[in-house]
Structure formats: C-alpha cells, structure tokens
Design a protein around this motif. Structure first.
Motif, PDB file in Angstrom:
ATOM      1  N   MET A   1     -12.804  42.488 -18.696  1.00  0.00           N
ATOM      2  CA  MET A   1     -13.025  41.721 -17.465  1.00  0.00           C
ATOM      3  C   MET A   1     -12.902  40.226 -17.781  1.00  0.00           C
ATOM      4  O   MET A   1     -13.437  39.766 -18.779  1.00  0.00           O
ATOM      5  CB  MET A   1     -14.422  42.018 -16.924  1.00  0.00           C
ATOM      6  CG  MET A   1     -14.578  41.674 -15.476  1.00  0.00           C
ATOM      7  SD  MET A   1     -16.281  41.786 -14.916  1.00  0.00           S
ATOM      8  CE  MET A   1     -16.694  43.477 -15.289  1.00  0.00           C
ATOM      9  N   SER A   2     -12.204  39.532 -16.922  1.00  0.00           N
ATOM     10  CA  SER A   2     -11.981  38.114 -17.236  1.00  0.00           C
ATOM     11  C   SER A   2     -13.278  37.317 -17.097  1.00  0.00           C
ATOM     12  O   SER A   2     -14.163  37.672 -16.309  1.00  0.00           O
ATOM     13  CB  SER A   2     -10.899  37.532 -16.322  1.00  0.00           C
ATOM     14  OG  SER A   2     -11.450  37.233 -15.073  1.00  0.00           O
ATOM     15  N   ILE A   5     -13.985  35.965 -13.422  1.00  0.00           N
ATOM     16  CA  ILE A   5     -14.574  36.897 -12.447  1.00  0.00           C
ATOM     17  C   ILE A   5     -16.038  37.145 -12.776  1.00  0.00           C
ATOM     18  O   ILE A   5     -16.903  37.174 -11.890  1.00  0.00           O
ATOM     19  CB  ILE A   5     -13.774  38.217 -12.412  1.00  0.00           C
ATOM     20  CG1 ILE A   5     -12.383  37.955 -11.858  1.00  0.00           C
ATOM     21  CG2 ILE A   5     -14.481  39.267 -11.558  1.00  0.00           C
ATOM     22  CD1 ILE A   5     -11.456  39.130 -11.904  1.00  0.00           C
ATOM     23  N   LEU A   8     -17.948  34.182 -11.688  1.00  0.00           N
ATOM     24  CA  LEU A   8     -18.032  34.125 -10.221  1.00  0.00           C
ATOM     25  C   LEU A   8     -19.095  35.088  -9.696  1.00  0.00           C
ATOM     26  O   LEU A   8     -19.908  34.729  -8.841  1.00  0.00           O
ATOM     27  CB  LEU A   8     -16.669  34.469  -9.591  1.00  0.00           C
ATOM     28  CG  LEU A   8     -15.641  33.347  -9.497  1.00  0.00           C
ATOM     29  CD1 LEU A   8     -14.287  33.906  -9.089  1.00  0.00           C
ATOM     30  CD2 LEU A   8     -16.082  32.273  -8.529  1.00  0.00           C
ATOM     31  N   ILE A   9     -19.091  36.327 -10.219  1.00  0.00           N
ATOM     32  CA  ILE A   9     -20.075  37.327  -9.772  1.00  0.00           C
ATOM     33  C   ILE A   9     -21.490  36.838 -10.079  1.00  0.00           C
ATOM     34  O   ILE A   9     -22.377  36.870  -9.234  1.00  0.00           O
ATOM     35  CB  ILE A   9     -19.801  38.702 -10.448  1.00  0.00           C
ATOM     36  CG1 ILE A   9     -18.506  39.299  -9.913  1.00  0.00           C
ATOM     37  CG2 ILE A   9     -20.962  39.665 -10.209  1.00  0.00           C
ATOM     38  CD1 ILE A   9     -18.055  40.560 -10.617  1.00  0.00           C
ATOM     39  N   ALA A  12     -22.457  34.015  -7.775  1.00  0.00           N
ATOM     40  CA  ALA A  12     -22.492  34.282  -6.324  1.00  0.00           C
ATOM     41  C   ALA A  12     -23.736  35.054  -5.869  1.00  0.00           C
ATOM     42  O   ALA A  12     -24.072  35.032  -4.683  1.00  0.00           O
ATOM     43  CB  ALA A  12     -21.243  35.050  -5.926  1.00  0.00           C
ATOM     44  N   ILE A  13     -24.398  35.727  -6.803  1.00  0.00           N
ATOM     45  CA  ILE A  13     -25.514  36.596  -6.393  1.00  0.00           C
ATOM     46  C   ILE A  13     -26.648  35.802  -5.734  1.00  0.00           C
ATOM     47  O   ILE A  13     -27.135  36.174  -4.661  1.00  0.00           O
ATOM     48  CB  ILE A  13     -26.032  37.413  -7.603  1.00  0.00           C
ATOM     49  CG1 ILE A  13     -24.990  38.464  -7.968  1.00  0.00           C
ATOM     50  CG2 ILE A  13     -27.360  38.110  -7.280  1.00  0.00           C
ATOM     51  CD1 ILE A  13     -25.245  39.188  -9.261  1.00  0.00           C
ATOM     52  N   ALA A  16     -25.799  34.383  -2.218  1.00  0.00           N
ATOM     53  CA  ALA A  16     -25.660  35.506  -1.274  1.00  0.00           C
ATOM     54  C   ALA A  16     -27.040  35.977  -0.816  1.00  0.00           C
ATOM     55  O   ALA A  16     -27.284  36.173   0.388  1.00  0.00           O
ATOM     56  CB  ALA A  16     -24.895  36.650  -1.940  1.00  0.00           C
ATOM     57  N   VAL A 123     -18.559  28.062  -5.355  1.00  0.00           N
ATOM     58  CA  VAL A 123     -19.193  29.258  -4.784  1.00  0.00           C
ATOM     59  C   VAL A 123     -20.192  28.881  -3.694  1.00  0.00           C
ATOM     60  O   VAL A 123     -20.210  29.470  -2.607  1.00  0.00           O
ATOM     61  CB  VAL A 123     -19.871  30.091  -5.904  1.00  0.00           C
ATOM     62  CG1 VAL A 123     -20.815  31.132  -5.331  1.00  0.00           C
ATOM     63  CG2 VAL A 123     -18.819  30.770  -6.762  1.00  0.00           C
ATOM     64  N   ILE A 126     -18.418  27.849  -0.609  1.00  0.00           N
ATOM     65  CA  ILE A 126     -17.877  29.008   0.130  1.00  0.00           C
ATOM     66  C   ILE A 126     -18.986  29.637   0.997  1.00  0.00           C
ATOM     67  O   ILE A 126     -18.779  29.931   2.174  1.00  0.00           O
ATOM     68  CB  ILE A 126     -17.315  30.075  -0.850  1.00  0.00           C
ATOM     69  CG1 ILE A 126     -16.065  29.548  -1.547  1.00  0.00           C
ATOM     70  CG2 ILE A 126     -17.030  31.396  -0.140  1.00  0.00           C
ATOM     71  CD1 ILE A 126     -14.841  29.446  -0.675  1.00  0.00           C
ATOM     72  N   PHE A 127     -20.162  29.811   0.416  1.00  0.00           N
ATOM     73  CA  PHE A 127     -21.262  30.404   1.178  1.00  0.00           C
ATOM     74  C   PHE A 127     -21.730  29.470   2.298  1.00  0.00           C
ATOM     75  O   PHE A 127     -22.071  29.921   3.389  1.00  0.00           O
ATOM     76  CB  PHE A 127     -22.435  30.766   0.256  1.00  0.00           C
ATOM     77  CG  PHE A 127     -22.234  32.069  -0.438  1.00  0.00           C
ATOM     78  CD1 PHE A 127     -22.362  33.266   0.244  1.00  0.00           C
ATOM     79  CD2 PHE A 127     -21.879  32.117  -1.776  1.00  0.00           C
ATOM     80  CE1 PHE A 127     -22.153  34.478  -0.386  1.00  0.00           C
ATOM     81  CE2 PHE A 127     -21.665  33.320  -2.418  1.00  0.00           C
ATOM     82  CZ  PHE A 127     -21.804  34.500  -1.718  1.00  0.00           C
ATOM     83  N   ALA A 130     -19.245  29.796   5.060  1.00  0.00           N
ATOM     84  CA  ALA A 130     -19.485  31.017   5.851  1.00  0.00           C
ATOM     85  C   ALA A 130     -20.663  30.825   6.807  1.00  0.00           C
ATOM     86  O   ALA A 130     -20.575  31.150   7.996  1.00  0.00           O
ATOM     87  CB  ALA A 130     -19.743  32.189   4.909  1.00  0.00           C
TER      88      ALA A 130
END
Lengths: 182, 212
Positions: A1-2, A5, A8-9, A12-13, A16, A123, A126-127, A130
């Motif tokens: 897995m890069s 990513i 980012l995960i 982002a938690i 979110a 990130v 982005i949230f 939204a």
C-alpha cells in the motif's frame, strides 16, 4: 500500500468523525438550549432508516441552523488552524521575518514539526468544503439562516486560497520560476 | 527473527501490497463519503407525528375507517355492544394530546403524547369502563410507544398492572375480564429507568370481545 494512501486514511479519520459528532452535538445543544420537541422515526423509504424530525417548520429551521452553524464553526476552527500552520511553514523558508515572528510567539514548532504537511491541510479543507457545500445548499433551500451559508462560503474561500498559495510557495522551491535566475 | 526471514517478509509484503491498494482507495472513499451522508441524514425535517416506528402503517388503509376522533376532555360517552367507555380527560404534566378513535364497532384506538420526562413512574386515569350488559365481556389491550426505547408502558385496571410494552421494546396483549354490570377505571402508566429527552407518542388498541 502506498505511503500516500496510508497517510490520507490516517489523516481523514479524525475530521470525518468530528464532522458527524459536531453535527449531532449541534442538534443536541439546539434541542436542549431552545427546549425543542424532537422526534425520531425509522422509515425504511430511502437510503437511511433513521430520521430526526420536528412537528413544525419553525423548530426544524432553528434546529437545522443551530446544528449547521455549530458544525461549521468546529470544522472551521480546525481547518483554519491546519491551513494557516501549513501556509506559515511554507512562507517561513522564504521570509526570515516570519521565523522571527514565530519565535516571538513561541510557535516555532509550526515550522520544525514533522506533522505540518500539506496532506493534513488538504484533507481538512476537503471536509470543510463538504460541510460548507451542505450548509450552503441548506441555506439556498431556506432550511438554514442565509448568514450561516454566506459565512461558511467566505471562510471556505479564505481556506482554499491559503492552501493553494501555500502549495504554490512549496512547489516554487522544487520548480523555481524560470525568470528568477534569468 | 533472522535477517533472511525479515527479507522474506519484506519481499512478500512488497508483492502483496499492490493487491490491497484498490481496497485502500475504497476505504478512503468511504471515509470521505460517510460523514457527508451522515450529516445530510442528520438534517431534521418537518413531519406529522403519526409515523410508525417500523415505517409500516399500522392502519389498514384499504378498510373503511370511521374517523370518529374526539377530544377526550369532552364528556361524550361511548356506548357499543354493551361496553361503555367514557373518556376521563383532564390535564397531566407528562401525558397530553389524548385522543380516542373508533376504528370499527368493537375496536378503539387511544393515542396520547408522552412528554420528555425524568426517570420515574407516572400515571393518569384515562377511561371509565362500564359493562352494561348482563354477560361478562373482555377488553383486549395492546399498545406501544412510537420509539421503543427505555419506556415501560402499563395499563392499570382493578389495581392490577398490565404491561403492554417492556422497556426493551417487547410488547404484550392482555385480555381484561369485565363482569356483568361491572364498572372500573383504566389508568395509563409509564415508567423509565433513565431520563427521556424527547417526546414520544403512544398508541393503544382496545378491542371488545364476548367473554368465553
């Protein structure tokens, strides 16, 4: 897995979760402070099987406005913090005055810390984008006070501008403008 | 773990990692989309309170319904098939908006709103019941709250508690015998172990039957 990513995960938690929690907290605050009568239903009509509703338009409008304002406020505080921090860390390398100011304000860790990356600011933006779009759409549908939609739009514009400007400054150090060395 | 084993693990993880990458992208998309969907869903809407908890109406809309709804505070008596139901009315701190509807000649629907309340037991007399006939009759009680969380619903007749809904949401039906010419009063009681921060509607179906 890069690495990207995974980062980012990981990043982002929290935003979110905070987005949902702040909306719920806003609703709870609205109901308890304004003493509104809230109802819950489980209609299996659409995507979701859980609905919150009020018996009249006035209470719905107030509760929606209050919860949206609270969510936007919480998201804006965090997003502004990370975006400003990223912007400052980007400009600090080019402007010694910025470093002096940071030292005076005891905020040098903003530049030296490893966690002041673009990804975190991106990130959060982005949230926040939204959240703002939801609030703006709600304002346009006259389900939220217009001032809340306008305020979130303005904060969004400032956030995005700072993020892009910071990114530009960062990329200039990697890909210098041609005319600098001319 | 030896150096060779570590190398092998690294080699395997390097080979396997690309297969997991699409799943990671999906997880990332889910993380971004869940809060958006949740916030949209959490936006409240305006609606009438006659919403069934399961999303399925409890009324048969094909059948003709005689909408004989009457404010319970009125003194109007009901006399059908030998049983006389008289609405008691009055005011209560937590039980409001009482209403009785005649669904057919032997079935009645009692509805009320339970306002948000502290944890305790509350009760109120709701109906005077009188068997005017010379034969025993039964009244079947069944009922539930709109949200089946936390509230125990009870009908009290002749000093006996008939639990219609347990606090875990389990519902029960009770047949209450009325001797010939007997007169009694039905109480609505509800009990919560914790504070309830929202209003909830309660519906009780009352069906008259000839006792076996």
């Amino acid at each position: 897995m890069s690495q990207l990513i995974r980062r980012l995960i990981k990043t982002a938690i929290f935003p979110a979760a905070l987005m949902i929690v702040s909306k719920v907290a806003g609703l709870i605050l609205a109901v308890s402070i304004l003493n509104l009568n809230v109802y819950f239903a489980n209609d299996i009509n659409g995507i979701f099987s859980f609905q919150i509703y009020f018996l009249n338009e006035g209470e719905t409008f107030i509760a929606n406005s209050f919860s949206n304002a609270f969510m936007i406020l919480v998201m804006a505080v965090f997003t502004m913090y990370f975006v400003i921090r990223y912007y400052v860390s980007s400009t600090a390398g080019k402007n010694p005055r910025t470093i002096v100011k940071l030292v005076k304000l005891n905020l040098l860790s903003w530049v030296t810390s490893k966690s002041n990356g673009f990804i975190r600011a991106f990130v959060w933006t982005i949230f926040f984008l939204a959240s703002s779009l939801i609030v703006i759409a709600s304002s346009l549908n006259t389900a939220t006070f217009a001032i809340i939609g306008i305020a979130s739009f303005l904060v969004l514009v400032v956030n995005v501008w700072l993020l892009i400007r910071g990114f530009e400054i960062d990329s200039e150090s990697i890909y210098p403008k041609e005319n600098i060395y001319a | 773990m030896g150096i060779n084993e570590k190398r092998n693990v690294k080699k395997v993880s390097k080979t396997v990692a690309p297969f997991f990458e699409p799943f990671a992208v999906v997880i990332l998309l889910i993380i971004f989309s869940i809060p958006i969907a949740a916030v949209i869903n959490l936006s409240p809407e305006t609606r009438n309170q006659d919403t069934n908890v399961l999303g399925v109406t409890s009324e048969n809309k094909q059948a003709p319904i005689i909408d004989d709804s009457t404010d319970i505070t009125s003194e109007q008596a009901r006399l059908y098939e030998g049983i006389k139901l008289t609405a008691i009315g009055g005011t209560h701190r937590y039980i409001t908006s009482e209403k009785i509807q005649e669904m057919d000649t032997q079935t009645y629907k009692y509805s009320a709103m339970l306002l948000k309340h502290d944890s305790s037991r509350y009760s109120k007399p709701i109906l005077d019941i009188e068997n005017l006939s010379d034969t025993p009759r039964t009244l079947q009680f069944s009922g539930t709250t709109e949200t089946t969380g936390n509230t125990k619903l009870i009908v009290r007749v002749n000093n006996i508690d008939y639990v219609l809904q347990e606090s875990d949401g389990t519902i029960f039906t009770h047949n209450i015998l009325l001797e010939a010419n007997q007169m009694t009063t039905a109480f609505l009681a509800f009990q919560s172990d914790t504070d309830v921060q929202y209003n909830e509607s309660v519906t009780i179906a009352i069906i008259e039957q000839i006792a076996e």
